[in-house]
Design an enzyme around this catalytic site. Structure first.
Site, PDB file in Angstrom:
ATOM      1  CD  GLU A  37      -1.096  -2.242   1.849  1.00 36.77           C
ATOM      2  OE1 GLU A  37      -0.264  -2.454   2.134  1.00 36.77           O
ATOM      3  OE2 GLU A  37      -1.965  -3.541   1.247  1.00 36.77           O
ATOM      4  CD  GLU A  38       4.456   4.556   2.379  1.00 35.43           C
ATOM      5  OE1 GLU A  38       3.359   4.513   2.808  1.00 35.43           O
ATOM      6  OE2 GLU A  38       5.180   5.574   1.912  1.00 35.43           O
ATOM      7  CE1 TYR A  39       7.414   0.436  -5.755  1.00 34.13           C
ATOM      8  CE2 TYR A  39       5.203   0.639  -6.974  1.00 34.13           C
ATOM      9  CZ  TYR A  39       6.595   0.419  -7.126  1.00 34.13           C
ATOM     10  OH  TYR A  39       7.156   0.564  -8.314  1.00 34.13           O
ATOM     11  CG  ASP A  40      -0.065   0.100  -4.411  1.00 36.15           C
ATOM     12  OD1 ASP A  40       0.773  -0.134  -5.413  1.00 36.15           O
ATOM     13  OD2 ASP A  40      -0.924  -0.755  -4.149  1.00 36.15           O
ATOM     14  CG  LEU A  85      24.607 -22.570 -24.459  1.00 34.37           C
ATOM     15  CD1 LEU A  85      23.823 -22.717 -23.177  1.00 34.37           C
ATOM     16  CD2 LEU A  85      26.226 -22.335 -24.135  1.00 34.37           C
ATOM     17  CD  GLU A 116      24.980 -19.773 -15.398  1.00 34.00           C
ATOM     18  OE1 GLU A 116      26.067 -19.127 -14.750  1.00 34.00           O
ATOM     19  OE2 GLU A 116      24.557 -18.894 -16.496  1.00 34.00           O
ATOM     20  CE  LYS A 118      20.109 -24.529 -22.348  1.00 29.17           C
ATOM     21  NZ  LYS A 118      18.756 -24.473 -23.005  1.00 29.17           N
ATOM     22  CG  ASP A 120      12.533 -24.426 -21.185  1.00 27.45           C
ATOM     23  OD1 ASP A 120      13.124 -24.152 -22.028  1.00 27.45           O
ATOM     24  OD2 ASP A 120      11.337 -25.073 -21.043  1.00 27.45           O
ATOM     25  CE1 TYR A 228      22.420 -16.030 -20.773  1.00 25.64           C
ATOM     26  CE2 TYR A 228      20.652 -16.979 -19.528  1.00 25.64           C
ATOM     27  CZ  TYR A 228      20.943 -16.720 -20.723  1.00 25.64           C
ATOM     28  OH  TYR A 228      20.453 -16.665 -21.793  1.00 25.64           O
ATOM     29  CB  CYS A 410     -17.891 -34.493 -36.191  1.00 27.84           C
ATOM     30  SG  CYS A 410     -17.394 -33.242 -35.140  1.00 27.84           S
ATOM     31  CB  CYS A 413     -21.366 -30.944 -35.828  1.00 28.11           C
ATOM     32  SG  CYS A 413     -20.272 -31.800 -37.031  1.00 28.11           S
ATOM     33  CB  CYS A 428     -15.486 -32.846 -38.296  1.00 29.44           C
ATOM     34  SG  CYS A 428     -17.089 -31.795 -38.474  1.00 29.44           S
ATOM     35  CB  CYS A 433     -18.468 -28.661 -37.156  1.00 26.65           C
ATOM     36  SG  CYS A 433     -17.665 -29.291 -35.709  1.00 26.65           S
TER      37      CYS A 433
HETATM   38  S1  IVH Z   1      24.713 -18.785 -21.702  1.00 29.10           S
HETATM   39  C1  IVH Z   1      27.385 -18.370 -25.346  1.00 29.10           C
HETATM   40  N1  IVH Z   1      23.352 -19.382 -19.626  1.00 29.10           N
HETATM   41  O1  IVH Z   1      20.334 -21.521 -23.720  1.00 29.10           O
HETATM   42  C2  IVH Z   1      26.421 -18.483 -24.165  1.00 29.10           C
HETATM   43  N2  IVH Z   1      22.229 -19.476 -21.702  1.00 29.10           N
HETATM   44  O2  IVH Z   1      20.672 -23.340 -25.583  1.00 29.10           O
HETATM   45  C3  IVH Z   1      24.939 -18.402 -24.386  1.00 29.10           C
HETATM   46  N3  IVH Z   1      20.179 -20.236 -21.573  1.00 29.10           N
HETATM   47  O3  IVH Z   1      20.414 -19.049 -26.168  1.00 29.10           O
HETATM   48  C4  IVH Z   1      24.165 -18.333 -23.448  1.00 29.10           C
HETATM   49  N4  IVH Z   1      19.810 -20.449 -19.463  1.00 29.10           N
HETATM   50  O4  IVH Z   1      18.663 -18.332 -24.419  1.00 29.10           O
HETATM   51  C5  IVH Z   1      23.579 -19.129 -21.107  1.00 29.10           C
HETATM   52  N5  IVH Z   1      22.526 -20.035 -17.490  1.00 29.10           N
HETATM   53  C6  IVH Z   1      22.384 -19.615 -18.892  1.00 29.10           C
HETATM   54  C7  IVH Z   1      21.273 -20.197 -19.563  1.00 29.10           C
HETATM   55  C8  IVH Z   1      21.255 -20.073 -21.239  1.00 29.10           C
HETATM   56  C9  IVH Z   1      19.498 -20.507 -20.635  1.00 29.10           C
HETATM   57  C10 IVH Z   1      19.456 -20.412 -22.914  1.00 29.10           C
HETATM   58  C11 IVH Z   1      20.043 -19.080 -23.685  1.00 29.10           C
HETATM   59  C12 IVH Z   1      20.792 -19.899 -24.848  1.00 29.10           C
HETATM   60  C13 IVH Z   1      20.251 -21.173 -24.925  1.00 29.10           C
HETATM   61  C14 IVH Z   1      21.054 -22.023 -25.745  1.00 29.10           C
END
Ligand code: IVH
Length: 588
Positions: A37-40, A85, A116, A118, A120, A228, A410, A413, A428, A433
């Site tokens: 609320e304070e932020y708002d 990669l 680290e 990866k 998605d 990253y 189908c 329908c 179908c 439909c």
């Molecule tokens: S490094 C040259 N680090 O994976 C290095 N990529 O399969 C390039 N991705 O295009 C990326 N997590 O979109 C890196 N911790 C991470 C990642 C990461 C996801 C994705 C990135 C890249 C794709 C390649």
């Protein structure tokens, strides 16, 4: 214009700084120090001052709310290519990577690596000039991406200004935009409720949300960022990945939730194992671990092979699988009438996502795998596909499993079901439909087709269920009075829809052809056809030989176009559309 008094400037600057700090506490550190609320309250007073004095700083949080919709994304060249990669699918392959690195570097000793998760999601480049976010671009083909700055600004974790550290003149910081799993599931539930297609995985959801011409949609999708990587830099020198990530962290960028600096491949494998174990507790989908040579000097020596650096690799976790039972098999009918059998499952969590349905693709697949209702099955939810059945466990059969007969009619329908030569899918044939008609209308009105704003999924469903439209010709018979009787329409929204419909009457042949939803005719094929035919009438009763010679139009398209334009019902529909005032120009 009102002159901005010095003390107001200061007040605005102070508010922006504070709000940005709180944003960082909330969205990056996940540890807010003031109540919402304070932020708002502070946000509102900033907004009032900005409006009154027309003084808006580039990093003001009020600039995160999106902007008017775009027609298209501008292209952006990456100063340094955005690489992809190489993958390793086993610990041995990870060891192979390390051996190659050491061979190329001619070293016997241990190499320092960072490890680290990866993510998605969708790769993004954020360009900062003198500390201010200047551009955000997608990876595209690695050399050239799309300018998605407006959309990326809506992500609260993205700093609009680099603070608290030395600021380089220019820096490209790279990372992944992703959707966390809870948000992903909530979004899919909502989409399913509205009858829309669910996203197959968090990556598609993130990409679909970022690549929106209308940023007001992106703003509603709660996206995150993990930085990253480094691209081009001017005015600062980083020696290693670790040093850079530490700088990112200080500069208030969100960094991977877990990142380790280790020596030697044995330690790398331990961290991979640790990430694998923790993976199910991460709020996001991690499909692997990324291993990078830490030292930038060594990275440079190792170089790049075509599109992938030799200094990094991605260890991919085995695909997600889970075991469950098929409770029911239903048939779902798409826009073109294709009937897809879908298994409704006893819900099972796979890799943090609840899976309750899985495609069975087609009836040949059901036969081939001998899938029955009641069967215990192994379901796979791999990175980028909708869940599917890998195999059934015959040992678990009790004898009560039911084989599902192919549908002769189908399921929606009741029309006949046919199968084209050489394809596995049943379709179908019912032009009216309801499953197809709603989908067809939605497609007809969509942005790339007739572009009728306000006629999206929800409203099509509403107009259809209230029987105001049954077919797309009915769109042009709608009257404002009809709409006013409906729950979702008021004076203004009803008028807007009527206006949008009126506006859509002037269209191009390419758009019109695409809107008709002829099987296999996508936006591109529609454009090619429009270049080869003078007007729509020239396509009436078209003969296959008039289409087959056209470059880029294959036999399948030629066949469906011929069928479509020789069907008397379709021709009547087209004539009706014209009589209702549709004007089609063919200028390109
Ligand atoms: S490094 C040259 N680090 O994976 C290095 N990529 O399969 C390039 N991705 O295009 C990326 N997590 O979109 C890196 N911790 C991470 C990642 C990461 C996801 C994705 C990135 C890249 C794709 C390649």
């Amino acid at each position: 214009m009102i002159k901005v008094p010095g003390h107001i400037e200061e007040q605005i600057e102070k508010l922006v700084k504070e709000l940005n700090y709180h944003c960082y506490r909330y969205y990056v550190l996940d540890s807010p120090v003031i109540p919402d609320e304070e932020y708002d309250r502070q946000y509102r007073s900033l907004k009032e001052l900005e409006e009154h004095y027309n003084y808006i700083l580039a990093d003001s949080p009020t600039q995160r709310v999106g902007a008017p919709a775009l027609d298209k994304f501008e292209k952006v060249k990456h100063a340094e290519p955005m690489l992809s990669l190489d993958n390793a699918f086993s610990h041995d392959e990870v060891r192979g990577f390390d051996e190659r690195v050491r061979r190329l570097l001619k070293t016997e000793g241990n190499v320092e690596y960072t490890v680290e998760p990866k993510y998605d999601g969708l790769a993004m480049e954020l360009t900062y000039k003198n500390g201010i976010l200047y551009k955000a671009s997608t990876r595209g083909d690695g050399y050239e991406g799309e300018d998605v700055t407006v959309n990326i600004k809506t992500i609260r974790a993205v700093p609009l200004k680099i603070e608290a550290v030395d600021v380089p003149e220019e820096i490209d910081s790279r990372g992944e935009v992703y959707m966390d799993l809870r948000e992903f599931e909530a979004l899919n539930r909502e989409r399913e409720k509205e009858g829309g297609p669910a996203f197959a995985n968090p990556r598609n959801a993130a990409a679909g949300s970022v690549r929106q011409l209308d940023s007001s949609i992106t703003v509603k999708r709660k996206l995150h960022l993990a930085c990253y990587g480094i691209g081009a830099v001017k005015g600062m020198d980083f020696k290693s990945q670790w040093e850079f990530v530490k700088w990112l962290e200080k500069a208030r960028f969100p960094i991977p939730s877990m990142i380790r600096l280790v020596e030697g491949i044995d330690r790398v494998l331990e961290v991979i194992k640790e990430i694998g174990e923790k993976r199910n507790t991460f709020p996001f989908e991690a499909d692997g671990a990324v291993i990078k040579v830490n030292n930038f000097e060594l990275q440079k020596m190792l170089g790049i092979k075509t599109r992938e650096p030799r200094w990094a690799t991605a260890y991919k976790f085995p695909a997600h699988q889970g075991m469950t039972k098929i409770n029911e098999i239903i048939a779902s009918v798409g826009r073109t009438g294709v009937i897809t059998p879908v298994a409704l499952l006893e819900p099972v969590r796979i890799g943090g996502v609840k899976v309750s349905r899985s495609t069975l693709h087609n009836w040949d697949e059901i036969d081939r795998k001998d899938i029955r209702v009641g069967d215990t099955v192994i379901i796979e939810r791999a990175g980028d596909v909708i869940p599917h059945v890998i195999s059934i466990i015959k040992d678990s059969r009790t004898g009560n499993e039911k084989y599902l007969k192919k549908k002769k009619k189908c399921p929606v329908c009741g029309s006949a079901v046919e199968r084209d030569d050489g394809v596995v899918a049943y379709r179908c044939v019912g032009l009216n439909c309801p499953a197809q008609v709603q989908e067809r209308i939605r497609h007809y009105a969509s942005r790339a087709a007739m572009d009728i704003e306000g006629l999206g999924e929800k409203n099509v469903e509403l107009l259809f269920s209230s029987e105001l439209i049954k077919h797309f010709v009915d769109i042009y018979k709608l009257r404002k009075e009809d709409l006013l009787g409906l729950p979702r329409f008021a004076e203004k929204s009803a008028q807007n829809l009527i206006d949008a419909i009126e506006k859509s009457k002037h269209t191009t042949l390419a758009r019109f052809l695409y809107s008709l939803g002829v099987l296999h005719v996508g936006e591109y094929a529609a454009k090619v056809l429009a270049r080869n035919f003078k007007d729509i009438e020239e396509l009436y009763h078209v003969k296959p030989e008039m289409i087959i010679g056209i470059r880029q139009i294959g036999d399948k398209i030629a066949d469906s176009i011929t069928r479509f334009f020789n069907d008397p019902q379709n021709l009547t529909t087209l004539k009706t559309l014209k009589s209702l005032g549709i004007k089609i120009s063919n200028l390109f």
